[in-house]
Design a protein around this motif. Structure first.
Motif, PDB file in Angstrom:
ATOM      1  N   ASP A  67       0.868  -1.171   0.000  1.00  0.00           N
ATOM      2  CA  ASP A  67       0.000   0.000   0.000  1.00  0.00           C
ATOM      3  C   ASP A  67       0.908   1.225   0.000  1.00  0.00           C
ATOM      4  O   ASP A  67       1.655   1.458   0.946  1.00  0.00           O
ATOM      5  CB  ASP A  67      -0.891  -0.011   1.237  1.00  0.00           C
ATOM      6  N   THR A  69      -0.103   4.397  -0.259  1.00  0.00           N
ATOM      7  CA  THR A  69      -0.815   5.641   0.042  1.00  0.00           C
ATOM      8  C   THR A  69      -0.048   6.530   1.008  1.00  0.00           C
ATOM      9  O   THR A  69      -0.176   7.743   0.952  1.00  0.00           O
ATOM     10  CB  THR A  69      -2.227   5.358   0.605  1.00  0.00           C
ATOM     11  N   VAL A 122      -1.937   0.507  -8.745  1.00  0.00           N
ATOM     12  CA  VAL A 122      -0.860   1.278  -8.116  1.00  0.00           C
ATOM     13  C   VAL A 122      -0.514   2.475  -9.001  1.00  0.00           C
ATOM     14  O   VAL A 122      -0.352   3.599  -8.518  1.00  0.00           O
ATOM     15  CB  VAL A 122       0.380   0.389  -7.872  1.00  0.00           C
ATOM     16  N   GLN A 125      -3.227   5.089  -8.781  1.00  0.00           N
ATOM     17  CA  GLN A 125      -3.090   5.864  -7.549  1.00  0.00           C
ATOM     18  C   GLN A 125      -2.000   6.923  -7.711  1.00  0.00           C
ATOM     19  O   GLN A 125      -2.179   8.083  -7.332  1.00  0.00           O
ATOM     20  CB  GLN A 125      -2.748   4.926  -6.392  1.00  0.00           C
TER      21      GLN A 125
END
Length: 184
Positions: A67, A69, A122, A125
Protein backbone atom coordinates in the motif's frame (compact mmCIF):
# COMPACT_ATOMS: atom_id res chain seq x y z
CA UNK A 1 5.40 -40.99 6.15
CA UNK A 2 1.93 -40.21 4.90
CA UNK A 3 1.09 -36.68 3.82
CA UNK A 4 -2.25 -34.96 3.83
CA UNK A 5 -3.71 -33.93 0.49
CA UNK A 6 -2.72 -30.31 1.05
CA UNK A 7 0.84 -31.33 2.00
CA UNK A 8 1.11 -33.52 -1.10
CA UNK A 9 -0.13 -30.71 -3.28
CA UNK A 10 2.36 -28.28 -1.73
CA UNK A 11 5.25 -30.71 -2.28
CA UNK A 12 4.23 -31.18 -5.92
CA UNK A 13 3.98 -27.41 -6.45
CA UNK A 14 7.40 -26.82 -4.87
CA UNK A 15 8.96 -29.49 -7.09
CA UNK A 16 7.18 -28.10 -10.14
CA UNK A 17 8.38 -24.56 -9.44
CA UNK A 18 11.95 -25.76 -9.10
CA UNK A 19 11.79 -27.91 -12.23
CA UNK A 20 10.05 -25.27 -14.37
CA UNK A 21 12.56 -22.66 -13.18
CA UNK A 22 15.52 -24.90 -13.99
CA UNK A 23 14.34 -26.39 -17.28
CA UNK A 24 11.51 -24.24 -18.57
CA UNK A 25 8.03 -25.41 -19.47
CA UNK A 26 8.89 -27.45 -22.55
CA UNK A 27 11.64 -29.59 -20.99
CA UNK A 28 10.08 -30.15 -17.59
CA UNK A 29 8.16 -33.42 -17.40
CA UNK A 30 5.48 -34.74 -15.09
CA UNK A 31 7.72 -37.76 -14.38
CA UNK A 32 10.68 -35.59 -13.37
CA UNK A 33 8.48 -33.38 -11.18
CA UNK A 34 6.97 -36.47 -9.53
CA UNK A 35 10.44 -37.90 -8.93
CA UNK A 36 11.53 -34.61 -7.35
CA UNK A 37 8.47 -34.74 -5.09
CA UNK A 38 9.10 -38.42 -4.34
CA UNK A 39 5.63 -39.47 -5.47
CA UNK A 40 4.11 -41.44 -8.33
CA UNK A 41 3.40 -39.42 -11.50
CA UNK A 42 -0.26 -40.47 -11.28
CA UNK A 43 -0.55 -38.37 -8.12
CA UNK A 44 0.54 -35.28 -10.03
CA UNK A 45 -2.16 -36.00 -12.59
CA UNK A 46 -4.71 -36.67 -9.84
CA UNK A 47 -4.14 -33.28 -8.23
CA UNK A 48 -3.53 -31.15 -11.33
CA UNK A 49 -4.90 -33.03 -14.35
CA UNK A 50 -2.16 -32.14 -16.82
CA UNK A 51 1.13 -30.31 -17.24
CA UNK A 52 -0.53 -27.06 -18.30
CA UNK A 53 -2.76 -26.97 -15.21
CA UNK A 54 0.24 -27.81 -13.01
CA UNK A 55 2.21 -25.00 -14.56
CA UNK A 56 -0.70 -22.61 -14.05
CA UNK A 57 -0.83 -23.49 -10.36
CA UNK A 58 2.96 -23.36 -9.96
CA UNK A 59 3.15 -19.99 -11.69
CA UNK A 60 0.30 -18.40 -9.76
CA UNK A 61 1.67 -15.44 -7.92
CA UNK A 62 0.88 -12.20 -6.29
CA UNK A 63 3.17 -9.24 -6.88
CA UNK A 64 2.40 -8.38 -3.24
CA UNK A 65 2.49 -4.70 -4.06
CA UNK A 66 2.53 -2.63 -0.90
CA UNK A 67 0.00 0.00 0.00
CA UNK A 68 1.75 3.13 -1.22
CA UNK A 69 -0.81 5.64 0.04
CA UNK A 70 1.54 6.74 2.82
CA UNK A 71 4.55 7.10 0.51
CA UNK A 72 5.29 10.65 -0.63
CA UNK A 73 4.58 11.01 -4.35
CA UNK A 74 8.19 11.88 -5.10
CA UNK A 75 9.36 8.57 -3.56
CA UNK A 76 6.98 6.17 -5.32
CA UNK A 77 9.55 5.03 -7.90
CA UNK A 78 12.12 4.12 -5.28
CA UNK A 79 9.51 2.37 -3.14
CA UNK A 80 8.35 0.28 -6.11
CA UNK A 81 11.91 -0.48 -7.21
CA UNK A 82 12.83 -1.67 -3.72
CA UNK A 83 9.72 -3.81 -3.55
CA UNK A 84 10.32 -5.48 -6.91
CA UNK A 85 13.99 -6.21 -6.24
CA UNK A 86 13.09 -7.88 -2.94
CA UNK A 87 10.21 -9.74 -4.59
CA UNK A 88 12.33 -11.09 -7.44
CA UNK A 89 15.06 -12.22 -5.07
CA UNK A 90 12.61 -13.99 -2.79
CA UNK A 91 10.33 -15.87 -5.16
CA UNK A 92 11.27 -18.35 -7.86
CA UNK A 93 7.70 -18.37 -9.23
CA UNK A 94 8.32 -14.99 -10.82
CA UNK A 95 11.46 -16.30 -12.49
CA UNK A 96 9.51 -19.26 -13.83
CA UNK A 97 7.06 -16.93 -15.50
CA UNK A 98 9.80 -14.73 -16.86
CA UNK A 99 11.82 -17.61 -18.32
CA UNK A 100 8.86 -19.35 -19.86
CA UNK A 101 6.94 -16.23 -20.81
CA UNK A 102 9.46 -15.26 -23.48
CA UNK A 103 8.77 -18.46 -25.43
CA UNK A 104 5.21 -19.45 -24.52
CA UNK A 105 2.33 -17.18 -25.54
CA UNK A 106 -0.08 -18.52 -22.90
CA UNK A 107 2.43 -17.72 -20.16
CA UNK A 108 3.18 -14.32 -21.68
CA UNK A 109 -0.55 -13.55 -21.58
CA UNK A 110 -0.68 -14.66 -17.95
CA UNK A 111 2.15 -12.25 -17.12
CA UNK A 112 0.45 -9.40 -18.97
CA UNK A 113 -2.74 -10.06 -17.04
CA UNK A 114 -1.03 -10.27 -13.65
CA UNK A 115 0.94 -7.07 -14.18
CA UNK A 116 -2.06 -5.18 -15.57
CA UNK A 117 -4.41 -6.27 -12.78
CA UNK A 118 -1.95 -5.80 -9.93
CA UNK A 119 0.27 -2.91 -11.06
CA UNK A 120 -2.49 -0.98 -12.82
CA UNK A 121 -4.20 0.18 -9.60
CA UNK A 122 -0.86 1.28 -8.12
CA UNK A 123 -0.14 3.32 -11.23
CA UNK A 124 -3.65 4.77 -11.13
CA UNK A 125 -3.09 5.86 -7.55
CA UNK A 126 0.26 7.45 -8.45
CA UNK A 127 -1.10 9.26 -11.50
CA UNK A 128 -4.41 10.32 -10.04
CA UNK A 129 -6.01 7.97 -12.57
CA UNK A 130 -4.79 10.04 -15.52
CA UNK A 131 -5.77 8.97 -19.05
CA UNK A 132 -2.26 7.59 -19.68
CA UNK A 133 -2.20 5.38 -16.57
CA UNK A 134 -2.12 2.14 -18.57
CA UNK A 135 0.84 3.35 -20.62
CA UNK A 136 2.69 4.41 -17.47
CA UNK A 137 2.02 1.03 -15.83
CA UNK A 138 3.28 -0.67 -18.99
CA UNK A 139 6.49 1.33 -18.89
CA UNK A 140 7.03 0.47 -15.22
CA UNK A 141 6.46 -3.19 -16.12
CA UNK A 142 8.98 -2.98 -18.95
CA UNK A 143 11.64 -1.60 -16.63
CA UNK A 144 10.99 -4.10 -13.85
CA UNK A 145 10.79 -7.10 -16.19
CA UNK A 146 13.83 -6.01 -18.17
CA UNK A 147 15.85 -5.59 -15.01
CA UNK A 148 14.76 -9.01 -13.77
CA UNK A 149 15.56 -10.69 -17.09
CA UNK A 150 19.05 -9.17 -17.20
CA UNK A 151 19.84 -9.60 -13.50
CA UNK A 152 18.28 -12.94 -12.60
CA UNK A 153 17.87 -14.91 -15.82
CA UNK A 154 20.63 -13.78 -18.18
CA UNK A 155 22.88 -12.75 -15.25
CA UNK A 156 24.52 -9.85 -17.08
CA UNK A 157 27.66 -9.33 -14.96
CA UNK A 158 27.33 -5.60 -14.32
CA UNK A 159 23.71 -5.86 -13.22
CA UNK A 160 23.95 -9.29 -11.58
CA UNK A 161 26.92 -8.10 -9.51
CA UNK A 162 25.22 -4.96 -8.20
CA UNK A 163 23.78 -4.91 -4.71
CA UNK A 164 20.02 -4.68 -4.35
CA UNK A 165 20.40 -1.10 -3.09
CA UNK A 166 22.44 -0.15 -6.16
CA UNK A 167 19.76 -1.55 -8.46
CA UNK A 168 17.09 0.38 -6.58
CA UNK A 169 19.16 3.57 -6.76
CA UNK A 170 19.48 3.20 -10.54
CA UNK A 171 15.95 2.15 -11.51
CA UNK A 172 13.96 4.03 -8.83
CA UNK A 173 14.25 7.39 -10.63
CA UNK A 174 13.22 5.78 -13.91
CA UNK A 175 10.10 4.28 -12.33
CA UNK A 176 9.41 7.65 -10.74
CA UNK A 177 9.61 9.37 -14.11
CA UNK A 178 7.28 6.82 -15.66
CA UNK A 179 4.74 7.29 -12.88
CA UNK A 180 4.72 11.04 -12.27
CA UNK A 181 6.66 13.08 -14.82
CA UNK A 182 4.69 14.99 -17.42
CA UNK A 183 4.87 13.63 -20.94
CA UNK A 184 7.17 15.70 -23.09
Amino acid sequence: MRRTASETKAVILAAARDRFAAEGYEKATIRAIAADADIDPSMVMRYFGNKEALFGAAAEFDLELPDLTGVPVDQLGTALAAHFVKRWERDGALLILLRVGVTNEAVAERMRTIFAQQLGPVAAQATGNSPDTAQRAGLVSSQVLGMALCRYVLAFPPLANMTADEVVDWIGPTLQRYLTSPRV
